[in-house]
Write an enzyme that holds these catalytic residues in place. Structure first.
Site, PDB file in Angstrom:
ATOM      1  CD1 TRP A  46       0.286   0.421   3.361  1.00  0.00           C
ATOM      2  CD2 TRP A  46      -0.319  -1.708   3.030  1.00  0.00           C
ATOM      3  NE1 TRP A  46       0.731  -0.302   4.427  1.00  0.00           N
ATOM      4  CE2 TRP A  46       0.360  -1.616   4.262  1.00  0.00           C
ATOM      5  CE3 TRP A  46      -0.804  -2.957   2.614  1.00  0.00           C
ATOM      6  CZ2 TRP A  46       0.580  -2.719   5.076  1.00  0.00           C
ATOM      7  CZ3 TRP A  46      -0.589  -4.048   3.436  1.00  0.00           C
ATOM      8  CH2 TRP A  46       0.090  -3.932   4.644  1.00  0.00           C
ATOM      9  NE  ARG A  47       4.753   2.368   4.582  1.00  0.00           N
ATOM     10  CZ  ARG A  47       5.366   1.786   5.601  1.00  0.00           C
ATOM     11  NH1 ARG A  47       6.465   1.102   5.391  1.00  0.00           N
ATOM     12  NH2 ARG A  47       4.909   1.914   6.814  1.00  0.00           N
ATOM     13  CD  GLU A  59      -3.827   3.851   7.082  1.00  0.00           C
ATOM     14  OE1 GLU A  59      -3.972   3.520   8.267  1.00  0.00           O
ATOM     15  OE2 GLU A  59      -2.727   4.180   6.610  1.00  0.00           O
ATOM     16  CD  GLN A  64      -8.496  -2.383  17.247  1.00  0.00           C
ATOM     17  OE1 GLN A  64      -7.834  -2.902  18.125  1.00  0.00           O
ATOM     18  NE2 GLN A  64      -9.133  -1.257  17.423  1.00  0.00           N
ATOM     19  CB  THR A  65      -5.002  -6.288  11.660  1.00  0.00           C
ATOM     20  OG1 THR A  65      -6.396  -6.379  11.952  1.00  0.00           O
ATOM     21  CG2 THR A  65      -4.554  -7.546  10.954  1.00  0.00           C
ATOM     22  CE1 TYR A 104     -11.887  -4.852  18.288  1.00  0.00           C
ATOM     23  CE2 TYR A 104     -10.178  -6.183  17.246  1.00  0.00           C
ATOM     24  CZ  TYR A 104     -10.677  -5.537  18.359  1.00  0.00           C
ATOM     25  OH  TYR A 104      -9.990  -5.579  19.537  1.00  0.00           O
ATOM     26  CE1 TYR A 142      -3.343   6.572  11.687  1.00  0.00           C
ATOM     27  CE2 TYR A 142      -5.081   5.031  11.080  1.00  0.00           C
ATOM     28  CZ  TYR A 142      -3.761   5.427  11.045  1.00  0.00           C
ATOM     29  OH  TYR A 142      -2.861   4.698  10.333  1.00  0.00           O
ATOM     30  CG  ASP A 160      -0.833   5.000  14.687  1.00  0.00           C
ATOM     31  OD1 ASP A 160       0.056   5.708  15.191  1.00  0.00           O
ATOM     32  OD2 ASP A 160      -0.582   4.007  13.968  1.00  0.00           O
ATOM     33  CB  CYS A 221      16.877   3.815  23.530  1.00  0.00           C
ATOM     34  SG  CYS A 221      15.156   3.779  24.053  1.00  0.00           S
TER      35      CYS A 221
HETATM   36  S1  SF4 Z   1      15.312   7.119  22.266  1.00  0.00           S
HETATM   37 FE1  SF4 Z   1      14.096   5.329  22.670  1.00  0.00          FE
HETATM   38  S2  SF4 Z   1      12.218   6.104  23.590  1.00  0.00           S
HETATM   39 FE2  SF4 Z   1      13.223   7.835  22.641  1.00  0.00          FE
HETATM   40  S3  SF4 Z   1      12.328   7.929  20.596  1.00  0.00           S
HETATM   41 FE3  SF4 Z   1      14.155   6.699  20.419  1.00  0.00          FE
HETATM   42  S4  SF4 Z   1      13.459   4.587  20.653  1.00  0.00           S
HETATM   43 FE4  SF4 Z   1      11.827   5.930  21.417  1.00  0.00          FE
END
Ligand code: SF4
Length: 375
Positions: A46-47, A59, A64-65, A104, A142, A160, A221
């Site tokens: 779909w992109r 969409e 929910q999927t 759903y 949304y 979302d 992170c």
């Molecule tokens: S640092 Fe971690 S918590 Fe912050 S936006 Fe990046 S992945 Fe998300």
């Protein structure tokens, strides 16, 4: 921003704001997210289109999927209904049958309803603005924002669950995401952040980032392009965002299904009313407040009523199936009723079918699980 020092974020202050009254770490957000997206996006069908009908289908299917599950349904739908007029002209039973397994089911009914509206009232021209897309049945803010930004380049932010999570963490927003105030605040922030030249790409980038990088559990992170500006990372409070205020209550329901059979034939019941699984098929049902013993169930009024005037012998009683929906947990048993002869009048909302015809009827996943184990 919500007040500091409350609840799970006690003692953690909200970030400073810049001279525009916006979080100071907002600058550069949009560019970073789009750059990340161009380098990391998944190749999803779909992109590769800007056709609003296909984007709308994707969409709705993906609400929910999971993407991997939704993908096969997307291909099934565009294969069976390549144009919106094909969907409009289909029978509801055909649409529900194709939807079977996604859950759903109101989504499928609303899709069908809106396809008829676009086809018959708008001459197959899909509405082209956020406000007009929002008029379609089953389309919320949304979905309207996603379609209008991706297909028509309208700068409307699509917010979302993924977007709530990313924004709450990066900007340290502790307003509960399931409150009216939270929904408004996050939408306003996303609409300030949106890249007005490429709103569709921005929306998809932010959602993709939430789905694959800033995940609910174990977000990546250490390799994150936003880590230098991320409030939650800096304060080591990532797992505390987003904040929710309500716990979803779930109720238990106890179903005993009577599976009436005779020589390759059986009774199915079409579900009417406002309850779950509207217009799908299951079996004649006795619902009770708690699970009754077998002898007690046989002595209830509904049992006697459903089997009144019928000659039968009792066959197997299944083990209890547990089926979890978003706000309900269903405990179901299936009672095999071997009829002495087929039913000429199977009862209100019921049909007598051959087992070989079962594949024509859309059934909830619980019934499908039973049928697969039984046949
Ligand atoms: S640092 Fe971690 S918590 Fe912050 S936006 Fe990046 S992945 Fe998300």
């Amino acid at each position: 921003m919500g007040p500091p020092g409350k609840g799970p974020l006690k003692g953690v202050k909200s970030p400073k704001k810049d001279i525009f009254g916006l979080p100071g770490n907002m600058k550069g957000f949009s560019d970073k997210i789009i750059d990340w997206y161009q380098a990391n996006k998944r190749n999803l069908p779909w992109r590769r289109t800007t056709d609003p009908y296909y984007i709308w289908l994707s969409e709705v299917i993906l609400q929910q999927t999971r993407v991997d599950q939704g993908m096969s349904y997307y291909y099934k739908f565009i294969g069976a209904f390549p144009k919106i007029s094909d969907l409009a002209n289909a029978d509801e039973e055909e649409v529900l049958k194709l939807w079977q397994g996604l859950g759903y089911y109101s989504r499928a009914r609303n899709l069908h309803h809106s396809a008829k509206y676009v086809s018959h009232q708008l001459g197959n021209r899909f509405p082209s603005t956020y406000d007009t897309i929002l008029q379609l049945k089953g389309v919320g803010q949304y979905t309207a924002a996603a379609i209008s930004s991706i297909a028509f380049n309208e700068p409307k932010a699509a917010v979302d669950g993924n977007v709530y999570r990313v924004l709450s963490r990066v900007f340290g927003i502790r307003t509960p995401i399931d409150s009216g105030k939270g929904a408004k605040q996050f939408r306003e922030l996303a609409n300030k952040l949106i890249d007005r030249k490429q709103p569709g790409t921005f929306n998809q980038a932010l959602m993709e980032f939430g789905a694959t990088q800033c995940k609910p559990v174990n977000p990546a992170c250490d390799t994150c392009t936003l880590s230098v500006m991320c409030f939650a990372k800096e304060k080591k409070t990532v797992a505390k965002f987003p904040v929710k205020e309500k716990r979803t209550k779930s109720r238990n329901r106890y179903f005993d299904y009577l599976v009436m059979k005779h020589s390759g034939g059986m009774v199915l019941r079409k579900r009417a009313g406002k309850d779950i699984w509207q217009n799908l098929y299951d079996f004649p049902l006795i619902e009770t407040e708690k699970q009754l013993s077998e002898t007690k169930l046989i002595s209830t009024g509904p049992w006697k009523q459903l089997l009144s005037g019928k000659k039968f012998s009792l066959g197997k009683i299944s083990a209890t199936y547990t089926h979890v929906l978003s706000h309900q947990k269903i405990f179901a048993r299936f009672w095999e009723i071997q009829l002495k002869k087929p039913l000429a009048k199977p009862g209100q909302d019921c049909v007598w079918i051959k087992k070989s015809e079962l594949s024509r009827y859309a059934v909830p996943r619980l019934i499908d699980r039973y049928l697969r184990s039984d046949l």
